[in-house]
Design a protein around this motif. Structure first.
Motif, PDB file in Angstrom:
ATOM      1  N   ARG A   1      46.672  41.322  49.053  1.00 33.18           N
ATOM      2  CA  ARG A   1      45.379  41.429  49.736  1.00 33.18           C
ATOM      3  C   ARG A   1      45.269  40.318  50.781  1.00 33.18           C
ATOM      4  N   ASN A   2      44.272  40.437  51.637  1.00 28.42           N
ATOM      5  CA  ASN A   2      44.143  39.485  52.735  1.00 28.42           C
ATOM      6  C   ASN A   2      43.546  38.164  52.248  1.00 28.42           C
TER       7      ASN A   2
ATOM      8  N   PRO B   1      47.306  41.314  56.920  1.00 24.31           N
ATOM      9  CA  PRO B   1      46.941  40.483  55.767  1.00 24.31           C
ATOM     10  C   PRO B   1      48.189  39.910  55.095  1.00 24.31           C
ATOM     11  N   VAL B   2      49.179  40.758  54.952  1.00 24.28           N
ATOM     12  CA  VAL B   2      50.451  40.331  54.361  1.00 24.28           C
ATOM     13  C   VAL B   2      51.555  41.040  55.132  1.00 24.28           C
TER      14      VAL B   2
ATOM     15  N   TYR C   1      38.528  31.475  48.153  1.00 27.14           N
ATOM     16  CA  TYR C   1      38.740  32.625  47.255  1.00 27.14           C
ATOM     17  C   TYR C   1      40.230  32.903  47.073  1.00 27.14           C
ATOM     18  N   ASP C   2      40.538  33.531  45.974  1.00 30.59           N
ATOM     19  CA  ASP C   2      41.928  33.882  45.674  1.00 30.59           C
ATOM     20  C   ASP C   2      41.954  35.357  45.272  1.00 30.59           C
TER      21      ASP C   2
ATOM     22  N   GLU D   1      38.002  42.331  44.293  1.00 30.68           N
ATOM     23  CA  GLU D   1      39.369  41.975  43.893  1.00 30.68           C
ATOM     24  C   GLU D   1      39.615  40.471  44.103  1.00 30.68           C
ATOM     25  N   PHE D   2      38.667  39.836  44.824  1.00 27.04           N
ATOM     26  CA  PHE D   2      38.807  38.395  45.059  1.00 27.04           C
ATOM     27  C   PHE D   2      38.063  37.608  43.986  1.00 27.04           C
ATOM     28  N   ARG D   3      38.607  36.442  43.689  1.00 28.63           N
ATOM     29  CA  ARG D   3      37.987  35.567  42.700  1.00 28.63           C
ATOM     30  C   ARG D   3      37.537  34.267  43.383  1.00 28.63           C
TER      31      ARG D   3
END
Lengths: 246, 400
Positions: free
Chosen positions: B178-179, B356-357, B172-173, B117-119
């Motif tokens: 997400r964390n 994480p959030v 990463y984004d 899920e991270f880019r």
């Protein structure tokens, strides 16, 4: 022989008390306040009730105004037997038929003069515009239309009592009950308030029942009744004193 | 509506008392919102992990137990596994921060296949993979600490007797829920440092070979599965494989793993709910007392209202509405204020990577508002009934 309550009958009576007896219970004590009282008050009459403290003046006023119920006997006002009404009905009846004026004015301090006078009208279905018309009329009658935005603390005692009178008449009630309306006022201001009550009686045909200790206030009434120990003992019609005992 | 002026003016008649009642309601609800949101959000986050088809293998005895690194390639080769990576909590300190961020030792080659899920920009990912001291950090972590590519990221070992001198190689984004505050670095870099220390005379070989802090410990194994259907059988297969080994494993879905943390807080959660209920009850007494005092001061006014024709029901309505208005204002400030604040201020930043959030969901904020309205109603009902049933004669006696 024990004295029986005296009757004061008028020909076109709109307030009629028949054999009214009232007692209060305080714990195990029973305190009789009014005894076998018969009284009639004519429509448009200005009646003053006098007597020493504890004589039953205020109790009598409360019975006539529908604030209290008699222990025995019957109270009829404007053809309505108050004892036959439920609590909710008598509350509605008061809203439509009785205006109250108190010694300490009893205005709501957080409301302006206008809002205080408007209070009884909130119980009606009148529109905001109509309510405003009624309130301003009432304030005009008592001479305070320019003080509509003033809070009670911004008014003098006499002006507060005028606002209270405006609140009492704003619903155009049939009966005005006043309990020591000048008790907290100086002589001059008291005179102005009494002038106003006289005006309401004379010009607007309001039936007024007033409790007072002040002979000068009572002198303005068309009739003065004296109570003592729960019994009517004396009557003065205009300036002709009639000794009941005789 | 035509009574609103009367109700509103009465509510602010004694500004200090009203302010204190609103403030006590607001503060209590603010704190309650934080606690309720914390549990609610954890549950949400746990459920959100379902879609990623990931399972986690850890030592059957818990986090302190070892998962030999040799098992990572073994698991990777299993049918139904797309990728697997070691995933070890480092827990180091960054400068003199007392509340640092989450740091994990991972396999650089596979970690972003698992956390897909991270880019990460390709060039940065390549740099991260190529440099053993490289670290991939989340966008929020970079922004919090003002870190950019090429910046040093020294981590002082706390659980481990080694320090990690890392360099930011990738940022990463990903989705905002997400964390984005993790620091991922090469497992090999940590393992080599641990090997040196274990063999060092300074430690005298004091780290026992079965300690989770020695080299060769993957910590956990994070596994990406082909689809959700294989997850139960794969978990069973992994655990069966190592059941009779020195280090038996426990494999569970990422959702169950998250739930395990919630379960660990289970008693605490119940205790906090209990405290919350006690706070609501005490709040009720505070607001009720304020309302009772207010009504006692207005005995003669209530009598006047009733004398001029206000029915019992109307008096009841006026008093109750006033109580609800005051408590509701406190509730709105506390619950909606808390939501607004958490939406503006990133509270998760101060949770040392534990959250994480952090946000207050609408349903929790609205629940707070409803609780405050209930407090208003319950605190006003007794004074309102007393006022509605009070005797006009007794009320007027004070002034007549």
């Amino acid at each position: 022989m024990e004295a029986k309550g005296y009757s004061f009958m008028r020909q076109t009576s709109s307030i009629v008390l028949r054999s009214v007896y009232k007692e209060y219970r305080r714990d195990e004590f029973v305190i009789p306040v009014l005894a076998d009282l018969d009284l009639e008050v004519a429509e448009g009459e200005y009646l003053a009730l006098m007597g020493p403290s504890g004589s039953g003046k205020t109790t009598l006023l409360n019975l006539v105004a529908g604030l209290d119920r008699s222990t025995k006997g019957e109270v009829t006002v404007h053809g309505q037997v108050l004892g036959h009404l439920s609590e909710a009905e008598v509350t509605r009846w008061r809203a439509n038929n009785v205006g109250f004026i108190f010694q300490t004015y009893n205005l709501i301090p957080v409301l302006t003069a206008f809002e205080n006078v408007e209070l009884p009208l909130l119980l009606t279905s009148l529109s905001r515009r109509k309510r405003r018309e009624h309130v301003m009329t009432a304030l005009r009658i008592v001479g305070l239309e320019k003080r509509e935005h003033h809070y009670p603390r911004q008014l003098s005692g006499g002006q507060e009592q005028r606002v209270a009178i405006a609140r009492a008449i704003v619903t155009d009630p049939y009966l005005l009950v006043a309990d020591e309306p000048t008790g907290d006022l100086d002589r001059t201001t008291a005179g102005e308030i009494l002038d106003l009550l006289e005006l309401l009686n004379r010009e607007f045909q309001k039936t007024i029942v007033m409790v007072t200790h002040d002979p000068l206030a009572a002198a303005r009434a068309s009739r003065v009744l004296h109570l003592d120990k729960g019994r009517l003992v004396d009557e003065v019609i205009q300036e002709t004193r009639v000794s009941i005992a005789s | 509506m035509k009574y609103f002026t009367y109700i509103f003016r009465n509510a602010r008649r004694n500004p200090i008392r009203t302010f204190l009642t609103i403030a006590s309601t607001g503060i209590c609800l603010f704190l309650m919102m934080i606690l309720l949101a914390f549990f609610d959000m954890r549950e949400d986050a746990t459920k959100a992990n379902r879609v990623f088809n990931r399972i986690i293998t850890m030592n059957a005895t818990g986090f302190a137990g070892m998962v030999p690194i040799g098992r990572v390639p073994e698991v990777s080769r299993m049918e139904g596994v797309l990728a697997a990576s070691p995933y070890g909590w480092f827990g180091g300190k960054y400068h003199d921060e007392t509340m640092p961020f989450a740091q994990f030792s991972v396999d650089a080659d596979s970690v972003f296949k698992i956390l897909n899920e991270f880019r990460v920009p390709d060039s940065q990912l390549a740099d991260f993979k190529a440099n053993k001291d490289g670290a991939a950090i989340g966008r929020r972590l970079a922004s919090d600490r003002g870190l950019k590519i090429g910046d040093p990221l020294p981590l002082k070992g706390d659980l481990y007797p080694v320090d990690m001198d890392l360099t930011v190689r990738a940022i990463y984004d990903g989705p905002s829920n997400r964390n984005l505050r993790m620091c991922l670095f090469h497992y090999e870099y940590l393992d080599e440092a641990l090997k040196k220390v274990t063999m060092s005379s300074a430690y005298g070989g004091s780290l026992a070979t079965d300690s989770a802090r020695t080299s060769g410990n993957a910590g956990m194994i994070f596994i990406k599965c082909k689809n959700a259907d294989v997850m139960p059988s794969l978990s069973k297969k992994i655990d069966d494989l190592y059941r009779n080994s020195e280090f038996p494993t426990r494999t569970q879905t990422e959702e169950a793993f998250g739930k395990m943390f919630s379960d660990m807080l289970g008693d605490l959660q119940n205790a906090i709910y209990g405290i919350g209920a006690a706070v609501v009850v005490s709040l009720l007494f505070v607001a009720g007392n304020a309302m009772a005092i207010a009504m006692r001061e207005r005995t003669s006014e209530v009598a006047i209202l009733k004398a001029i024709g206000f029915s019992k029901g109307r008096v009841l309505f006026l008093v109750l509405t006033e109580a609800i208005l005051v408590a509701g204002l406190g509730g709105a400030l506390g619950s909606l204020g808390c939501k607004a604040l958490c939406d503006v201020v990133d509270v998760a930043k101060y949770s040392a990577g534990f959250l994480p959030v952090f946000y207050v969901p609408w349903r929790i904020a609205l629940l707070g508002l409803v609780v405050s309205l209930f407090v208003g109603f319950a605190s006003g009902v007794v004074p309102a009934l007393l006022a509605a049933n009070s005797s006009v004669i007794n009320g007027l006696r004070k002034v007549v």
